[in-house]
Design an enzyme around this catalytic site. Structure first.
Site, PDB file in Angstrom:
ATOM      1  N   CYS A 152     -32.349  24.911   2.079  1.00 48.45           N
ATOM      2  CA  CYS A 152     -33.203  24.874   3.663  1.00 48.45           C
ATOM      3  C   CYS A 152     -32.351  25.584   4.479  1.00 48.45           C
ATOM      4  O   CYS A 152     -30.974  25.224   4.571  1.00 48.45           O
ATOM      5  CB  CYS A 152     -33.709  23.356   3.955  1.00 48.45           C
ATOM      6  SG  CYS A 152     -34.322  23.323   5.551  1.00 48.45           S
ATOM      7  N   CYS A 174     -36.284  31.613   5.379  1.00 48.57           N
ATOM      8  CA  CYS A 174     -36.796  30.412   5.209  1.00 48.57           C
ATOM      9  C   CYS A 174     -37.161  30.091   3.493  1.00 48.57           C
ATOM     10  O   CYS A 174     -37.749  30.738   2.754  1.00 48.57           O
ATOM     11  CB  CYS A 174     -38.476  30.456   5.769  1.00 48.57           C
ATOM     12  SG  CYS A 174     -39.256  29.071   5.636  1.00 48.57           S
ATOM     13  N   ASN A 175     -36.605  28.733   3.160  1.00 52.92           N
ATOM     14  CA  ASN A 175     -36.171  28.613   1.724  1.00 52.92           C
ATOM     15  C   ASN A 175     -37.987  28.178   1.488  1.00 52.92           C
ATOM     16  O   ASN A 175     -38.225  28.445   0.289  1.00 52.92           O
ATOM     17  CB  ASN A 175     -35.596  27.237   1.780  1.00 52.92           C
ATOM     18  CG  ASN A 175     -34.012  27.644   1.429  1.00 52.92           C
ATOM     19  OD1 ASN A 175     -33.576  27.634   0.377  1.00 52.92           O
ATOM     20  ND2 ASN A 175     -33.481  27.911   2.622  1.00 52.92           N
ATOM     21  N   HIS A 194     -31.974  24.753   7.566  1.00 50.05           N
ATOM     22  CA  HIS A 194     -31.195  23.988   8.616  1.00 50.05           C
ATOM     23  C   HIS A 194     -29.811  23.154   8.035  1.00 50.05           C
ATOM     24  O   HIS A 194     -28.980  22.637   8.478  1.00 50.05           O
ATOM     25  CB  HIS A 194     -32.023  22.860   9.019  1.00 50.05           C
ATOM     26  CG  HIS A 194     -33.195  23.519  10.006  1.00 50.05           C
ATOM     27  ND1 HIS A 194     -33.880  24.251   9.707  1.00 50.05           N
ATOM     28  CD2 HIS A 194     -33.473  22.930  11.241  1.00 50.05           C
ATOM     29  CE1 HIS A 194     -34.806  24.506  10.625  1.00 50.05           C
ATOM     30  NE2 HIS A 194     -34.310  23.933  11.407  1.00 50.05           N
ATOM     31  N   GLU A 225     -32.526  20.091  14.342  1.00 50.09           N
ATOM     32  CA  GLU A 225     -33.145  20.506  15.628  1.00 50.09           C
ATOM     33  C   GLU A 225     -32.762  19.698  16.827  1.00 50.09           C
ATOM     34  O   GLU A 225     -32.770  20.254  17.930  1.00 50.09           O
ATOM     35  CB  GLU A 225     -34.742  20.679  15.551  1.00 50.09           C
ATOM     36  CG  GLU A 225     -34.824  21.426  14.450  1.00 50.09           C
ATOM     37  CD  GLU A 225     -35.676  22.774  14.827  1.00 50.09           C
ATOM     38  OE1 GLU A 225     -36.432  22.730  15.841  1.00 50.09           O
ATOM     39  OE2 GLU A 225     -35.852  23.551  14.074  1.00 50.09           O
ATOM     40  N   ASP A 240     -38.213  33.802   9.406  1.00 41.85           N
ATOM     41  CA  ASP A 240     -37.941  32.326   9.322  1.00 41.85           C
ATOM     42  C   ASP A 240     -39.224  31.577  10.064  1.00 41.85           C
ATOM     43  O   ASP A 240     -39.847  31.899  10.992  1.00 41.85           O
ATOM     44  CB  ASP A 240     -36.811  31.616   9.564  1.00 41.85           C
ATOM     45  CG  ASP A 240     -36.630  30.029   9.491  1.00 41.85           C
ATOM     46  OD1 ASP A 240     -36.941  29.903   8.272  1.00 41.85           O
ATOM     47  OD2 ASP A 240     -36.104  29.378  10.307  1.00 41.85           O
ATOM     48  N   SER A 241     -39.454  30.129   9.641  1.00 39.53           N
ATOM     49  CA  SER A 241     -40.370  29.490  10.362  1.00 39.53           C
ATOM     50  C   SER A 241     -39.809  29.270  11.820  1.00 39.53           C
ATOM     51  O   SER A 241     -40.682  28.749  12.581  1.00 39.53           O
ATOM     52  CB  SER A 241     -40.720  28.047   9.467  1.00 39.53           C
ATOM     53  OG  SER A 241     -39.445  27.725   9.464  1.00 39.53           O
TER      54      SER A 241
HETATM   55  N1  DGL Z   1     -37.216  26.989   7.290  1.00 38.54           N
HETATM   56  C1  DGL Z   1     -37.500  26.090   6.639  1.00 38.54           C
HETATM   57  C2  DGL Z   1     -36.943  26.087   5.091  1.00 38.54           C
HETATM   58  O1  DGL Z   1     -35.926  26.467   4.964  1.00 38.54           O
HETATM   59  C3  DGL Z   1     -37.121  24.567   7.209  1.00 38.54           C
HETATM   60  C4  DGL Z   1     -38.107  24.344   8.552  1.00 38.54           C
HETATM   61  C5  DGL Z   1     -39.540  23.984   8.280  1.00 38.54           C
HETATM   62  O2  DGL Z   1     -39.940  23.159   7.762  1.00 38.54           O
HETATM   63  O3  DGL Z   1     -40.306  25.107   8.917  1.00 38.54           O
HETATM   64  O4  DGL Z   1     -37.485  25.517   4.395  1.00 38.54           O
END
Ligand code: DGL
Length: 267
Positions: A186, A78-79, A188, A154, A15-16
């Site tokens: 997403c 990560c989406n 989060h 966050e 993931d990011s």
């Molecule tokens: N992990 C990203 C997503 O699921 C959200 C956080 C980001 O913007 O990096 O899209």
């Protein structure tokens, strides 16, 4: 290219940042004996406001990192990365993103009107609507970018009145179109589930893409989960920046006293 792996090799999750831990939590519920190697690209977060080209480059690099660590499968939690970077990506291992499983679940559940929320890049990519239309051509689909949700989560403001006011504003156009199913597109957003459910009403079904991908991975690997007597699996977490902050969030999201952390560099 994939190195030698076995059924004892971990599942790689990328993931990011910290949000993919919602996918780790969902995977652990379904595959409690499987070790997980996680990579959070915290140095380059957020992905959700970056161009598709940049996200593709980062994703390729991160997936190569996991493959180099001999994982036996890769889950792109990560989406944003799943939405823009997986077409044509072949690493010689099973590879799953979150978009397809989430879209499939929404197509199964919906009575005809699906809402999708995600980062700006995910919504811009149109990946969820394309997947949904392939699965059920007649569906009515409404998309909405919710860029403020990631920083609010966050910050830990899951139930804050500011978050509620912002969520109301984002969700209003979807409710006007009388959606019956809402995809939380997403990493989060599952952490905002109680708030979102309250605002959209109990009759709107929420699709948690973390749960959907975990279900897909579990049914693909479940039969081949070659573990492992009584020893609990060891999970390991790599990040590209700020291991202390990541560790604190990881302990909170996973409910663990300790997590095994490593700072890695992506060149
Ligand atoms: N992990 C990203 C997503 O699921 C959200 C956080 C980001 O913007 O990096 O899209």
């Amino acid at each position: 290219m994939a190195g030698e792996t076995s059924q004892l090799s971990p599942i790689g999750v990328f993931d990011s940042g910290v949000g993919g831990l919602t996918v780790v939590a969902a995977l652990r519920r379904r595959l409690p004996d499987e070790p997980i190697l996680y990579l959070g690209d915290t140095a380059r977060l957020p992905y959700g406001i970056k161009t598709a080209e940049t996200v593709r480059r980062y994703t390729r690099r991160n997936v190569d990192f996991l493959v180099g660590r001999r994982v036996r499968a890769v889950v792109v939690a990560c989406n944003t990365a799943s939405a823009v970077a997986l077409d044509g990506l072949d690493v010689g291992l099973p590879l799953w993103g979150v978009v397809e499983p989430g879209a499939r679940r929404a197509a199964d559940l919906s009575h005809g009107r699906v809402g999708i929320i995600g980062t700006a890049s995910t919504i811009l990519s149109d990946a969820y609507p394309r997947a949904l239309r392939r699965l059920r051509p007649g569906l009515e689909i409404v998309s909405q970018a919710c860029p403020l949700f990631v920083p609010l989560v966050e910050e830990g403001w899951h139930e804050d009145e500011i978050t509620e006011a912002i969520a109301r504003r984002y969700l209003e156009p979807l409710l006007e179109r009388q959606i019956d199913t809402l995809v939380l597109g997403c990493t989060h957003y599952p952490l905002l589930k109680p708030l979102i459910q309250r605002l959209v009403g109990e009759e709107v079904r929420l699709v948690d893409s973390a749960e959907s991908v975990a279900e897909t991975v579990a049914s693909a690997l479940g039969g081949a989960a070659g573990r492992r007597g009584s020893t609990p699996p060891e999970h390991h977490f790599c990040v590209t920046d700020g291991p202390e902050r990541f560790g604190a969030l990881a302990r909170r999201i996973l409910g663990e006293a300790e997590v095994s952390l490593e700072l890695v560099e992506m060149t």
